[in-house]
Design a protein around this motif. Structure first.
Motif, PDB file in Angstrom:
ATOM      1  N   PHE A   1     -64.653  -9.010  44.800  1.00 12.12           N
ATOM      2  CA  PHE A   1     -65.752  -8.809  43.853  1.00 12.12           C
ATOM      3  C   PHE A   1     -66.655  -7.663  44.295  1.00 12.12           C
ATOM      4  N   ASN A   2     -66.925  -7.582  45.587  1.00 13.93           N
ATOM      5  CA  ASN A   2     -67.773  -6.506  46.104  1.00 13.93           C
ATOM      6  C   ASN A   2     -67.135  -5.136  45.903  1.00 13.93           C
ATOM      7  N   LEU A   3     -65.820  -5.053  46.067  1.00 13.36           N
ATOM      8  CA  LEU A   3     -65.121  -3.783  45.849  1.00 13.36           C
ATOM      9  C   LEU A   3     -65.218  -3.359  44.392  1.00 13.36           C
ATOM     10  N   ILE A   4     -65.070  -4.305  43.482  1.00 16.96           N
ATOM     11  CA  ILE A   4     -65.179  -3.981  42.058  1.00 16.96           C
ATOM     12  C   ILE A   4     -66.586  -3.513  41.735  1.00 16.96           C
ATOM     13  N   ASP A   5     -67.588  -4.193  42.271  1.00 15.32           N
ATOM     14  CA  ASP A   5     -68.975  -3.777  42.055  1.00 15.32           C
ATOM     15  C   ASP A   5     -69.218  -2.367  42.570  1.00 15.32           C
ATOM     16  N   LEU A   6     -68.665  -2.053  43.726  1.00 14.20           N
ATOM     17  CA  LEU A   6     -68.841  -0.724  44.306  1.00 14.20           C
ATOM     18  C   LEU A   6     -68.191   0.342  43.433  1.00 14.20           C
ATOM     19  N   VAL A   7     -66.995   0.077  42.945  1.00 15.14           N
ATOM     20  CA  VAL A   7     -66.317   1.043  42.073  1.00 15.14           C
ATOM     21  C   VAL A   7     -67.130   1.268  40.799  1.00 15.14           C
ATOM     22  N   GLU A   8     -67.643   0.198  40.213  1.00 16.72           N
ATOM     23  CA  GLU A   8     -68.454   0.336  39.002  1.00 16.72           C
ATOM     24  C   GLU A   8     -69.724   1.134  39.281  1.00 16.72           C
TER      25      GLU A   8
ATOM     26  N   ARG B   1     -70.712   4.750  37.550  1.00 17.36           N
ATOM     27  CA  ARG B   1     -71.973   4.989  36.836  1.00 17.36           C
ATOM     28  C   ARG B   1     -72.721   6.173  37.441  1.00 17.36           C
ATOM     29  N   GLU B   2     -72.764   6.253  38.757  1.00 16.78           N
ATOM     30  CA  GLU B   2     -73.511   7.322  39.417  1.00 16.78           C
ATOM     31  C   GLU B   2     -72.897   8.683  39.119  1.00 16.78           C
TER      32      GLU B   2
END
Length: 61
Positions: free
Chosen positions: A42-49, A53-54
């Motif tokens: 889940f943390n990896l997916i959040d980081l990719v998202e 966005r950035e």
């Protein structure tokens, strides 16, 4: 010899998928297993998202 280009996002998402399917994330000789691995997924997916966005925001400027 031409350099190969890698998209780090694809690698992180592949590791996240492995965390969900196999419930493990390799980390040297001591992999993360079970619920710890799923949380890392889940943390990896959040980081990719967040990175998407950035960089999308910076391209618009």
């Amino acid at each position: 010899m031409a350099e190969e280009k890698y998209d780090i996002r694809e690698i992180m998402l592949a590791n996240a998928g492995n965390a969900f399917i196999n419930k493990q994330v390799p980390f040297g000789d001591d992999p993360y297993l079970g619920e710890d691995a799923v949380q890392i997924g889940f943390n990896l997916i959040d980081l990719v998202e967040q990175l998407d966005r950035e960089f999308s925001y910076k391209k618009k400027k």
